[in-house]
Write an enzyme that holds these catalytic residues in place. Structure first.
Site, PDB file in Angstrom:
ATOM      1  N   SER A  90       0.970  -1.210  -0.024  1.00 11.57           N
ATOM      2  CA  SER A  90       0.022   0.143   0.091  1.00 11.57           C
ATOM      3  C   SER A  90       0.894   1.111   0.070  1.00 11.57           C
ATOM      4  CB  SER A  90      -0.795  -0.128   1.043  1.00 11.57           C
ATOM      5  OG  SER A  90      -1.335   1.272   1.439  1.00 11.57           O
TER       6      SER A  90
ATOM      7  N   HIS B 134      -1.444  -1.461  -3.875  1.00 10.46           N
ATOM      8  CA  HIS B 134      -2.774  -1.362  -3.264  1.00 10.46           C
ATOM      9  C   HIS B 134      -2.920   0.123  -3.113  1.00 10.46           C
ATOM     10  CE1 HIS B 134      -5.822  -2.919  -0.599  1.00 10.46           C
ATOM     11  NE2 HIS B 134      -5.328  -1.680   0.330  1.00 10.46           N
TER      12      HIS B 134
ATOM     13  N   ASP C  24      -4.887   3.133  -1.138  1.00 10.26           N
ATOM     14  CA  ASP C  24      -6.213   3.031  -0.034  1.00 10.26           C
ATOM     15  C   ASP C  24      -6.591   4.551  -0.332  1.00 10.26           C
ATOM     16  OD1 ASP C  24      -5.998   0.752   1.573  1.00 10.26           O
ATOM     17  OD2 ASP C  24      -3.989   1.411   2.122  1.00 10.26           O
TER      18      ASP C  24
ATOM     19  N   MET D 275      -9.317   6.965   0.826  1.00 10.85           N
ATOM     20  CA  MET D 275     -10.270   7.350   1.916  1.00 10.85           C
ATOM     21  C   MET D 275     -10.959   8.836   1.572  1.00 10.85           C
ATOM     22  SD  MET D 275      -7.699   6.244   4.704  1.00 10.85           S
ATOM     23  CE  MET D 275      -6.610   4.664   4.547  1.00 10.85           C
TER      24      MET D 275
ATOM     25  N   HIS E 229      -8.948   0.111  -2.959  1.00 10.48           N
ATOM     26  CA  HIS E 229      -9.483  -0.326  -1.679  1.00 10.48           C
ATOM     27  C   HIS E 229     -10.251   0.932  -1.443  1.00 10.48           C
ATOM     28  CE1 HIS E 229      -9.206  -1.320   2.827  1.00 10.48           C
ATOM     29  NE2 HIS E 229     -10.526  -1.392   2.376  1.00 10.48           N
TER      30      HIS E 229
ATOM     31  N   MET F 280     -12.332   3.066   0.502  1.00  6.86           N
ATOM     32  CA  MET F 280     -13.195   3.266   1.840  1.00  6.86           C
ATOM     33  C   MET F 280     -13.731   4.656   1.622  1.00  6.86           C
ATOM     34  SD  MET F 280      -9.701   2.153   4.029  1.00  6.86           S
ATOM     35  CE  MET F 280      -8.650   2.221   2.515  1.00  6.86           C
TER      36      MET F 280
ATOM     37  N   MET G  48     -10.183  -7.318   6.547  1.00  8.63           N
ATOM     38  CA  MET G  48      -9.742  -6.161   7.230  1.00  8.63           C
ATOM     39  C   MET G  48      -9.289  -6.729   8.655  1.00  8.63           C
ATOM     40  SD  MET G  48      -9.416  -3.799   5.116  1.00  8.63           S
ATOM     41  CE  MET G  48      -8.665  -2.504   6.239  1.00  8.63           C
TER      42      MET G  48
ATOM     43  N   ASP H  82      -5.453  -7.230   4.992  1.00  9.88           N
ATOM     44  CA  ASP H  82      -5.018  -5.786   5.176  1.00  9.88           C
ATOM     45  C   ASP H  82      -5.044  -5.152   6.549  1.00  9.88           C
ATOM     46  OD1 ASP H  82      -4.427  -3.274   4.462  1.00  9.88           O
ATOM     47  OD2 ASP H  82      -6.206  -2.634   3.404  1.00  9.88           O
TER      48      ASP H  82
END
Ligand code: DX5
Ligand code: ZN
Length: 229
Positions: free
Chosen positions: A6, A31, A33, A35, A64, A66, A135, A173
């Site tokens: 990540s 990866h 992330d 957010m 991913h 979120m 997670m 993760d």
């Protein structure tokens, strides 16, 4: 076991270099992330940075998400060159439609859930997905400690996937490092997302990846791991 570093903890001032180092070290995925400051308290980056990452590596990228209402951004991430999108079931009340939307865009489909969201919320969807992400920390921040009860959740999903004959990837993760990687591998995970244990101030990316690889050499063999599960 595959590694998906990540970039959350990477040095964004020299992101291109960090990505090249990760690729040279032989990792499998990158990866991302994502957010939004709404589904999770933190804000990271969006499709613009994903596209920049895409230009600096040949590795496939997974995002991913979120974020609330993730389907609003599927096309943008597709255009940015991301190969796989991972959505949280907590943000997808109409998961069947969401999965179909991803399929229509020809994207690989990943689903994930928070550490205490019941596994029953993904069970029916398992035949429809390419990847399940467990997670092992509350989403929102890098560098957190692995939540021990995640191990039994990985093993339980491993059994569910085996029962239906699925070859979907089982990814984990949060808090994965040289001390926890065998535990998740032995429970049946096939991909480890690794943030701070790959991009950190202490070791180079190559050293960090080599240390993780060396740690996995100490894990049980596949046969032994099956017995544990
Ligand atoms: C947490 C993220 C993780 C995290 C990984 O919300 O989804 O990908 O950044 O970082 P480490 O490996 O440092 O826990
Ligand atoms: Zn993640």
């Amino acid at each position: 076991m595959k590694l998906s570093p990540s970039i959350y903890t990477a040095d964004f001032g020299r992101l291109g270099e960090q990505l090249r180092d990760a690729e040279a070290a032989g990792v499998d995925w990158i990866h991302l992330d994502i957010m939004d400051g709404h589904f999770v308290p933190n804000i990271t980056f969006g499709p613009l940075v994903a596209a920049a990452v895409r230009r600096h590596t040949r590795l496939p990228c997974e995002a991913h998400l979120m974020i609330s209402e993730p389907e609003r951004y599927f096309e943008a991430f597709k255009e940015a060159g991301v190969s796989r999108l991972i959505v949280h079931v907590e943000t997808c009340p109409h998961l069947y439609s969401t999965i179909n939307q991803l399929r229509q865009l020809d994207l690989q489909v990943g689903i994930t859930l928070n550490p205490l969201t019941p596994l029953s919320s993904i069970e029916e969807a398992l035949p429809l997905v390419d990847l399940v992400l467990i997670m092992s920390v509350e989403p929102g921040f890098g560098g957190q400690k692995y939540i021990p009860l995640s191990t039994q959740r990985i093993a339980a999903v491993r059994r569910m996937l085996d029962r239906i004959g699925s070859s979907a990837e089982l990814e984990v993760d949060g808090g994965i490092n040289i001390h926890t990687i065998c535990e998740v591998r032995d429970a049946g995970a096939t991909i480890a997302v690794v943030g701070s244990a790959v991009f950190n101030d202490k070791y180079s990316v190559a050293e960090s990846v080599n240390m993780l690889r060396a740690a996995t050499q100490q894990c049980h063999t596949d046969d032994e791991a099956e017995d544990i599960v």
